[in-house]
Motif scaffolding. Sequence first.
Motif, PDB file in Angstrom:
ATOM      1  N   UNK A  85      47.176  68.194  44.245  1.00  0.00           N
ATOM      2  CA  UNK A  85      47.460  68.795  45.550  1.00  0.00           C
ATOM      3  C   UNK A  85      46.149  69.195  46.242  1.00  0.00           C
ATOM      4  N   UNK A  86      45.312  68.218  46.543  1.00  0.00           N
ATOM      5  CA  UNK A  86      44.040  68.530  47.205  1.00  0.00           C
ATOM      6  C   UNK A  86      44.257  69.156  48.569  1.00  0.00           C
ATOM      7  N   UNK A  87      43.391  70.113  48.900  1.00  0.00           N
ATOM      8  CA  UNK A  87      43.555  70.851  50.149  1.00  0.00           C
ATOM      9  C   UNK A  87      43.186  70.028  51.370  1.00  0.00           C
ATOM     10  N   UNK A  88      42.286  69.053  51.195  1.00  0.00           N
ATOM     11  CA  UNK A  88      41.839  68.266  52.347  1.00  0.00           C
ATOM     12  C   UNK A  88      41.282  66.931  51.868  1.00  0.00           C
ATOM     13  N   UNK A  89      40.828  66.138  52.806  1.00  0.00           N
ATOM     14  CA  UNK A  89      40.357  64.788  52.485  1.00  0.00           C
ATOM     15  C   UNK A  89      39.112  64.816  51.609  1.00  0.00           C
ATOM     16  N   UNK A  90      38.216  65.781  51.835  1.00  0.00           N
ATOM     17  CA  UNK A  90      37.008  65.844  51.016  1.00  0.00           C
ATOM     18  C   UNK A  90      37.364  66.030  49.546  1.00  0.00           C
ATOM     19  N   UNK A  91      38.239  66.972  49.250  1.00  0.00           N
ATOM     20  CA  UNK A  91      38.615  67.238  47.851  1.00  0.00           C
ATOM     21  C   UNK A  91      39.312  66.030  47.252  1.00  0.00           C
ATOM     22  N   UNK A  92      40.239  65.443  48.001  1.00  0.00           N
ATOM     23  CA  UNK A  92      40.965  64.273  47.502  1.00  0.00           C
ATOM     24  C   UNK A  92      40.022  63.123  47.214  1.00  0.00           C
ATOM     25  N   UNK A  93      39.000  62.950  48.043  1.00  0.00           N
ATOM     26  CA  UNK A  93      38.066  61.844  47.888  1.00  0.00           C
ATOM     27  C   UNK A  93      37.065  62.106  46.768  1.00  0.00           C
ATOM     28  N   UNK A  94      36.670  63.364  46.596  1.00  0.00           N
ATOM     29  CA  UNK A  94      35.645  63.683  45.601  1.00  0.00           C
ATOM     30  C   UNK A  94      36.207  63.721  44.186  1.00  0.00           C
ATOM     31  N   UNK A  95      37.446  64.154  44.039  1.00  0.00           N
ATOM     32  CA  UNK A  95      38.056  64.260  42.713  1.00  0.00           C
ATOM     33  C   UNK A  95      38.821  62.979  42.417  1.00  0.00           C
ATOM     34  N   UNK A  96      38.278  62.127  41.578  1.00  0.00           N
ATOM     35  CA  UNK A  96      38.967  60.898  41.213  1.00  0.00           C
ATOM     36  C   UNK A  96      38.932  59.868  42.329  1.00  0.00           C
ATOM     37  N   UNK A  97      39.733  58.807  42.140  1.00  0.00           N
ATOM     38  CA  UNK A  97      39.840  57.748  43.146  1.00  0.00           C
ATOM     39  C   UNK A  97      41.085  57.985  43.999  1.00  0.00           C
ATOM     40  N   UNK A  98      40.981  57.685  45.269  1.00  0.00           N
ATOM     41  CA  UNK A  98      42.096  57.918  46.186  1.00  0.00           C
ATOM     42  C   UNK A  98      42.132  56.834  47.253  1.00  0.00           C
ATOM     43  N   UNK A  99      43.343  56.396  47.584  1.00  0.00           N
ATOM     44  CA  UNK A  99      43.557  55.526  48.747  1.00  0.00           C
ATOM     45  C   UNK A  99      43.925  56.388  49.942  1.00  0.00           C
ATOM     46  N   UNK A 100      43.258  56.174  51.059  1.00  0.00           N
ATOM     47  CA  UNK A 100      43.579  56.897  52.289  1.00  0.00           C
ATOM     48  C   UNK A 100      44.117  55.929  53.328  1.00  0.00           C
ATOM     49  N   UNK A 101      45.178  56.352  54.007  1.00  0.00           N
ATOM     50  CA  UNK A 101      45.707  55.587  55.132  1.00  0.00           C
ATOM     51  C   UNK A 101      45.871  56.531  56.316  1.00  0.00           C
ATOM     52  N   UNK A 102      45.356  56.118  57.465  1.00  0.00           N
ATOM     53  CA  UNK A 102      45.491  56.898  58.696  1.00  0.00           C
ATOM     54  C   UNK A 102      46.703  56.379  59.472  1.00  0.00           C
ATOM     55  N   UNK A 103      47.421  57.295  60.115  1.00  0.00           N
ATOM     56  CA  UNK A 103      48.564  56.862  60.898  1.00  0.00           C
ATOM     57  C   UNK A 103      49.296  58.032  61.519  1.00  0.00           C
ATOM     58  N   UNK A 104      50.580  57.858  61.733  1.00  0.00           N
ATOM     59  CA  UNK A 104      51.359  58.913  62.388  1.00  0.00           C
ATOM     60  C   UNK A 104      52.787  58.925  61.870  1.00  0.00           C
ATOM     61  N   UNK A 105      53.453  60.065  62.088  1.00  0.00           N
ATOM     62  CA  UNK A 105      54.864  60.212  61.731  1.00  0.00           C
ATOM     63  C   UNK A 105      55.692  59.552  62.829  1.00  0.00           C
TER      64      UNK A 105
END
Length: 359
Positions: A229-249
């Motif tokens: 449950x990373x608080x933001x993109x920096x934490x999610x990216x720094x801890x382990x590997x992560x796929x990010x997708x930008x978009x909208x609801x």
Amino acid sequence: MLDNGQAKVSLKNLGKRFGDVVAVDRVTLEVYEGEFLTLLGPSGSGKTTTLMMIAGFEFPTEGEISIGGRDISGVPPSKRNIGMVFQNYALFPHMTVYENIAFPLKMRKYNKTLIPERVRAVLEKVKLPGFERRYPKQLSGGQQQRVALARALVFDPPVLLMDEPLGALDKKLREYMQIEIKNIQRDLKITTVYVTHDQAEALTMSNRIAVFNEGRVEQIGPPEEIYDRPANKFVADFIGETNFLEGSITRTADSGYYFKSVGGCEFLLAKKDIPAGSKVTVAIRPEKITVLTERVQGFNHLEGIVEEVIYVGETRRYRIRLNDNESIFVKQQTYFETRSVKRTDKVLIGWPIHGTQIL
């Protein structure tokens, strides 16, 4: 987390500037009695400067540091009674193992008749009995690190500080020493603040992790919380590997919200109070995604083309091209793979709906 309400180390609005450079930016955190707290972050994030201020080797520009309720912000290092382990061990090369470990006791004018037994006892704790007469140059890197740890523990400090102590070791020995240090810390119940830039090391050893970035704490919590449950993109990216997708609801559903990426991928997000039309970033861990032979209930599904297959022993990593603008990484245990996948294959991938984090 070992939170019994008693903060052993407390930092309040702690700041440090070097000229115009802000190294630590008003950090507030507490380390509880018996806790193993890791300060984790990239180079230049402020973690080591924070540790050095706790040790007394750097003095804060602003804020307070207290240990056991006592403000030590202006107290010199020799008066803080803190155990310290450095990355380079800092052993005296002309002294034997015994003399290195006994040195802090002699400086504190410890009863001379009790020193030998005290040294022997701490050597037992770090699993180096019988090494008293050796010199540092006669020891391996792991053994030198144990001697440095024994020297930091021999006078029963209330707090132990460790600055990237395993950085000089090879991978296998480093992983072994992570468990050894954690076991010693747990047995002694000593409050420990540990600095590293190694995410796996922090996850392995810590009760809690404070993630540093540009002098600030981005998030602090147990390893599971930081990772899942990373608080933001920096934490999610720094801890382990992560796929990010930008978009909208795009629209709502009975069980959640539909998300559409910039490249046109659409899938379901677990229920959260997000208005339709909101722009969001979603994160999906590669190990939560599976290459499927058929659709699975409760999963999101996407189709793509395999661009790359990387074999790393126990796992394979796949880079899947979803469309002209987006690709995604998949990590699978080789033992549990249900089908052979090669480059240019068209595949179906899927992951649990609750496996997507909204940032």
